[in-house]
Design a protein around this motif. Structure first.
Motif, PDB file in Angstrom:
ATOM      1  N   ARG A  17      -1.617  -2.874   9.327  1.00  0.00           N
ATOM      2  CA  ARG A  17      -0.682  -1.750   9.334  1.00  0.00           C
ATOM      3  C   ARG A  17      -1.413  -0.416   9.369  1.00  0.00           C
ATOM      4  NH1 ARG A  17       1.651  -3.085   5.160  1.00  0.00           N
ATOM      5  NH2 ARG A  17       0.846  -1.589   3.642  1.00  0.00           N
ATOM      6  N   SER A  21      -1.286   2.355  12.359  1.00  0.00           N
ATOM      7  CA  SER A  21      -0.883   3.744  12.093  1.00  0.00           C
ATOM      8  C   SER A  21      -1.935   4.727  12.588  1.00  0.00           C
ATOM      9  CB  SER A  21      -0.648   3.938  10.587  1.00  0.00           C
ATOM     10  OG  SER A  21       0.391   3.117  10.127  1.00  0.00           O
ATOM     11  N   ASP A  47      -5.620   6.057   6.745  1.00  0.00           N
ATOM     12  CA  ASP A  47      -5.616   5.019   7.792  1.00  0.00           C
ATOM     13  C   ASP A  47      -6.978   4.926   8.472  1.00  0.00           C
ATOM     14  OD1 ASP A  47      -2.946   4.465   7.330  1.00  0.00           O
ATOM     15  OD2 ASP A  47      -2.226   5.887   8.835  1.00  0.00           O
TER      16      ASP A  47
END
Length: 369
Positions: A17, A21, A47
């Motif tokens: 994830r 991102s 991220d």
């Protein structure tokens, strides 16, 4: 066992994830200022840290795989010179040490947090283990750097029929040894005293070593290697080793510029922020032992310090260094000489064989005329 698999699946999903991102932020539209603000926002930088960690998680195993491939080639096909032989073994140790350091990778932040100046991925690795792994990795790299410069100076001078500059070699070894001792002292002082100022001793050591290594590499690139190349016959056995030495010297110069371009500005910025008065772990008193301390986790940063930005730049540089070294290990050409009992060709034997080959070629050209 089922809980372990469930936790692993959750961790993998979390990393995927964060990577998604970060890639979305890189490919987002908008004006230049809007994209700049998005890339420097805390969520995007978090991220980016996770993406860097994922890249680091798979890199050391790939480095060790490359070492196995090269070791098999050296045992069966290639006759390595001394530098190729030693470099392979040093890099395998480097990969193991860097893997231990990066299992719970930590990232610097742009401000002094109330619970620690760094954030780690999992918050499980004590600082003493992190420092020992970092120390072992960097000492291995310093030994490899000193060995390469020593080897390159010896074989190039032997190939040119010049006297080896033993004084310069001794000064190089003393300089590297002094930097190793200074960095070891600073690492121990950092863990034993909880004073951030010890970090600047490490930075000074890195800057000094890069200056020395860059000077020798510059001499190889612009003086010694061109002279050797002129004496060798085109596409002869010596062209491979000259090319390999040139690539290694350029890599040393490039890494020196990369290190100085990232770590030096970061250090100057922190000095302006008063870093000499900081403690590495602000919640503990100066002079206290912090070896058993664990850094707070990266995932809690948004809730605990929403205005603080993590900085993955230093770890990106470390990752680039590792892959550069891996490419150099795979770039070995071997020697067109019989395999000696030691398993590798020494610097003196390599240089003398290149000189003899050049002399035979000159004699052949003379009689042909």
């Amino acid at each position: 066992a089922g809980d372990d698999w469930e936790c692993m699946a959750t961790d993998i999903s979390c990393m995927a994830r964060h990577i998604s991102s970060f890639l979305s932020a890189l490919s987002s539209g908008g004006t230049g200022q809007e994209k700049f603000d998005l890339l420097l926002s805390q969520p995007t930088l978090i991220d980016a840290c996770w993406t860097t960690y994922c890249a680091y998680l798979v890199s050391p195993p790939l480095w060790l795989l490359a070492c196995c491939v090269e070791a098999r080639a050296q045992a069966r096909k290639k006759v390595p010179n001394a530098w190729e032989y030693v470099r392979l073994r040093l890099f395998a140790f480097y990969a193991v040490a860097d893997h231990l350091r990066s299992v719970d990778l930590c990232f610097a932040t742009d401000a002094q947090l109330t619970d620690g100046i760094c954030r780690s991925v999992w918050g499980t690795q004590p600082l003493q283990l992190r420092v020992v792994a970092w120390w072992a990795r960097d000492m291995t790299m310093l030994v490899g750097l000193a060995y390469f410069l020593d080897f390159a100076l010896q074989w190039t001078h032997a190939a040119l029929g010049k006297e080896v500059p033993w004084t310069k070699l001794r000064m190089l070894k003393i300089a590297v040894g002094a930097v190793m001792a200074e960095m070891s002292l600073c690492a121990a002082g950092l863990v034993a005293s909880n004073r951030f100022s010890w970090m600047y001793g490490l930075v000074l050591g890195v800057v000094g070593l890069n200056a020395v290594a860059s000077g020798v590499s510059w001499s190889l690139l612009w003086t010694l290697l061109p002279e050797v190349r002129q004496k060798l016959r085109p596409r002869g056995p010596g062209t491979k080793i000259v090319r390999e030495a040139a690539v290694a010297s350029r890599a040393i110069l490039a890494l020196a510029l990369l290190v100085l371009g990232v770590f030096l500005p970061l250090s100057i910025t922190r000095l302006r922020d008063g870093a000499l008065d900081w403690t590495l772990i602000p919640g503990m008193e100066p002079g206290s032992w912090i070896g058993s301390t664990r850094f707070p986790v990266l995932s809690s940063m948004a809730g605990e310090a929403p205005d603080v930005l993590p900085n993955p730049a230093a770890e990106v540089v470390e990752l680039c260094i590792g892959w550069t070294l891996c490419i150099l290990v795979l770039f070995s050409s071997g020697c067109d000489l019989p395999r000696p009992p030691s398993g590798f060709i020494s610097a003196a034997k390599l240089g003398n064989s290149l000189r003899d080959d050049a002399m035979q070629q000159n004699l052949s050209d003379f009689f042909m005329e």
